[in-house]
Design an enzyme around this catalytic site. Structure first.
Site, PDB file in Angstrom:
ATOM      1  N   ASP A  53      16.141  22.888  10.634  1.00  0.00           N
ATOM      2  CA  ASP A  53      15.220  23.939  10.080  1.00  0.00           C
ATOM      3  C   ASP A  53      13.764  23.098   9.906  1.00  0.00           C
ATOM      4  O   ASP A  53      12.663  23.579  10.139  1.00  0.00           O
ATOM      5  CB  ASP A  53      15.653  24.820   8.899  1.00  0.00           C
ATOM      6  CG  ASP A  53      16.810  25.637   9.140  1.00  0.00           C
ATOM      7  OD1 ASP A  53      17.312  25.974  10.123  1.00  0.00           O
ATOM      8  OD2 ASP A  53      17.574  25.740   8.123  1.00  0.00           O
ATOM      9  N   ARG A 106      13.358  20.641   1.017  1.00  0.00           N
ATOM     10  CA  ARG A 106      14.097  21.849   1.530  1.00  0.00           C
ATOM     11  C   ARG A 106      15.410  21.394   1.755  1.00  0.00           C
ATOM     12  O   ARG A 106      16.495  22.244   1.542  1.00  0.00           O
ATOM     13  CB  ARG A 106      13.327  22.368   2.655  1.00  0.00           C
ATOM     14  CG  ARG A 106      11.716  22.551   2.596  1.00  0.00           C
ATOM     15  CD  ARG A 106      11.677  23.409   0.968  1.00  0.00           C
ATOM     16  NE  ARG A 106      12.117  24.817   1.211  1.00  0.00           N
ATOM     17  CZ  ARG A 106      12.310  25.636   0.253  1.00  0.00           C
ATOM     18  NH1 ARG A 106      12.157  25.213  -0.980  1.00  0.00           N
ATOM     19  NH2 ARG A 106      12.779  26.911   0.317  1.00  0.00           N
ATOM     20  N   HIS A 162      17.342  24.896   3.262  1.00  0.00           N
ATOM     21  CA  HIS A 162      17.068  24.658   4.648  1.00  0.00           C
ATOM     22  C   HIS A 162      18.005  23.600   5.432  1.00  0.00           C
ATOM     23  O   HIS A 162      18.091  22.571   4.333  1.00  0.00           O
ATOM     24  CB  HIS A 162      15.765  24.281   5.151  1.00  0.00           C
ATOM     25  CG  HIS A 162      14.923  25.431   4.949  1.00  0.00           C
ATOM     26  ND1 HIS A 162      14.933  26.607   6.157  1.00  0.00           N
ATOM     27  CD2 HIS A 162      13.781  25.820   4.133  1.00  0.00           C
ATOM     28  CE1 HIS A 162      13.980  27.322   5.444  1.00  0.00           C
ATOM     29  NE2 HIS A 162      13.164  26.881   4.550  1.00  0.00           N
ATOM     30  N   HIS A 205       8.006  26.445   4.464  1.00  0.00           N
ATOM     31  CA  HIS A 205       7.642  25.333   3.659  1.00  0.00           C
ATOM     32  C   HIS A 205       7.293  24.038   4.304  1.00  0.00           C
ATOM     33  O   HIS A 205       6.486  23.272   3.952  1.00  0.00           O
ATOM     34  CB  HIS A 205       8.730  24.957   2.480  1.00  0.00           C
ATOM     35  CG  HIS A 205       8.705  25.935   1.321  1.00  0.00           C
ATOM     36  ND1 HIS A 205       9.021  27.361   1.229  1.00  0.00           N
ATOM     37  CD2 HIS A 205       8.415  25.707  -0.123  1.00  0.00           C
ATOM     38  CE1 HIS A 205       8.970  27.852   0.245  1.00  0.00           C
ATOM     39  NE2 HIS A 205       8.719  26.828  -0.709  1.00  0.00           N
TER      40      HIS A 205
END
Length: 246
Positions: free
Chosen positions: A206, A196, A202, A163
Site C-alpha cells: 500500500d 503507516r 497499511h 497518508h
C-alpha cells in the site's frame, strides 16, 4: 414540454449525483479535479494476492512494523498518523530547515495544505474504492498503533496509502523549494510512509503504491496554473525569508 425536461433533469440529478461530485472539488482544498490526476485504478497493479510472494513480504513487513512499536521510531509513527492542525510543522519543519507554520511560512504553508488532498484523496480515490482492501489490523485481528483511528480506517480502502501519497508529494515539492535540504526532506517523506506500516494501518505494498500515486499527483500539479503561481510565491518566500537558493 419544458416541464417534462425539467422533471427529467431533476430525476437525473438524483439518480447520478456522484458524477458532478467526482469531478468538482473545493478550490480552497484542492488545485486539481479528479479528471486531472492519473486514474490510480487504471495504472496501478492489483494489490498482492494472499498466496503470492509479494504478500509474504507484506506479512514480513507487518511483523517488522509491530516490532518497532514501543520504540522512539514507533512513537514517531503515531505522530505521523495525525494529519490534524500543525501536521506540516510537526512532520517536515526539521527536515526542511525552517518552521512551516501559517505564521512563519504562509506561502509555503498555503501551497502544501491546498495540494494535500490532491495527493491524499484524488490520486488514490479510484483504486481505494475499487479494491477496498482491508487494513492489516483488520485482517490479523490485532489492534493498530492508532486505535482511535480504526473506526474511520475500516470504512476506507487500504490500497494505495493516502497518508504515504501526501507525505511523498509533500517531500517532492518541499525539495523543489529548498533543494539544499533535499536529502533530509526526501528521507523524511520516505519515513513518513513507512510509519503507516509500523502503525499497522497499511501493508508495505500500500505504501509503495502510495509513493507512485503521490509522484503522479505532483506531475499533474505542475501543469496547473494556480499551483504554479503559488509555488512561485513559496519559492520567493524561501529565498527572501529563509535565504534558501532555489
Amino acid at each position: 414540454m419544458k416541464k417534462s425536461l425539467l422533471c427529467m433533469a431533476l430525476a437525473m440529478s438524483f439518480l447520478f449525483p456522484a458524477v458532478a461530485q467526482d469531478h468538482a472539488t473545493d478550490p480552497g482544498r484542492y488545485y486539481l479535479m479528479l479528471t486531472d490526476v492519473v486514474d490510480s485504478e487504471e495504472f496501478l497493479p492489483a494489490p498482492p494476492d494472499t498466496l503470492s510472494a509479494h504478500y509474504a513480504y507484506d506479512r514480513e513487513q507487518y511483523e517488522w512494523g509491530k516490532s518497532m512499536r514501543g520504540t522512539e521510531r514507533g512513537a514517531r509513527a503515531v505522530t505521523d498518523a495525525n494529519l490534524g492542525d500543525g501536521w506540516l510543522d510537526r512532520d517536515f519543519s526539521e527536515a526542511f530547515g525552517a518552521v512551516l507554520t501559517p505564521e512563519n511560512a504562509p506561502q509555503i504553508y498555503k501551497l502544501i495544505n491546498t495540494m494535500r488532498e490532491d495527493a491524499g484523496d484524488l490520486a488514490t480515490r479510484t483504486a481505494k474504492n475499487h479494491y477496498m482492501r482491508p487494513r492489516p489490523f483488520m485482517v490479523f485481528h490485532e489492534q493498530s498503533a492508532t486505535p482511535a483511528d480504526e473506526p474511520s480506517l475500516r470504512k476506507n480502502g487500504s490500497y494505495p496509502s493516502g497518508h504515504t501519497s501526501i507525505g511523498w508529494a509533500t517531500a517532492l515539492v518541499l525539495s523543489e523549494i529548498n533543494p539544499a535540504r533535499k536529502q533530509q526532506i526526501m528521507q523524511r517523506g520516505y519515513d513518513f510512509g513507512q510509519s503507516r506500516v509500523i502503525c499497522g494501518a497499511h501493508y508495505q505494498s500500500d505504501v509503495d503504491a502510495g509513493r507512485v500515486v503521490g509522484a503522479a499527483a505532483v506531475a499533474a500539479l505542475h501543469a496547473n496554473k494556480d499551483f504554479q503561481k503559488q509555488l512561485a510565491k513559496a519559492k520567493k518566500e524561501a529565498r527572501k525569508k529563509f535565504k534558501m537558493e532555489n
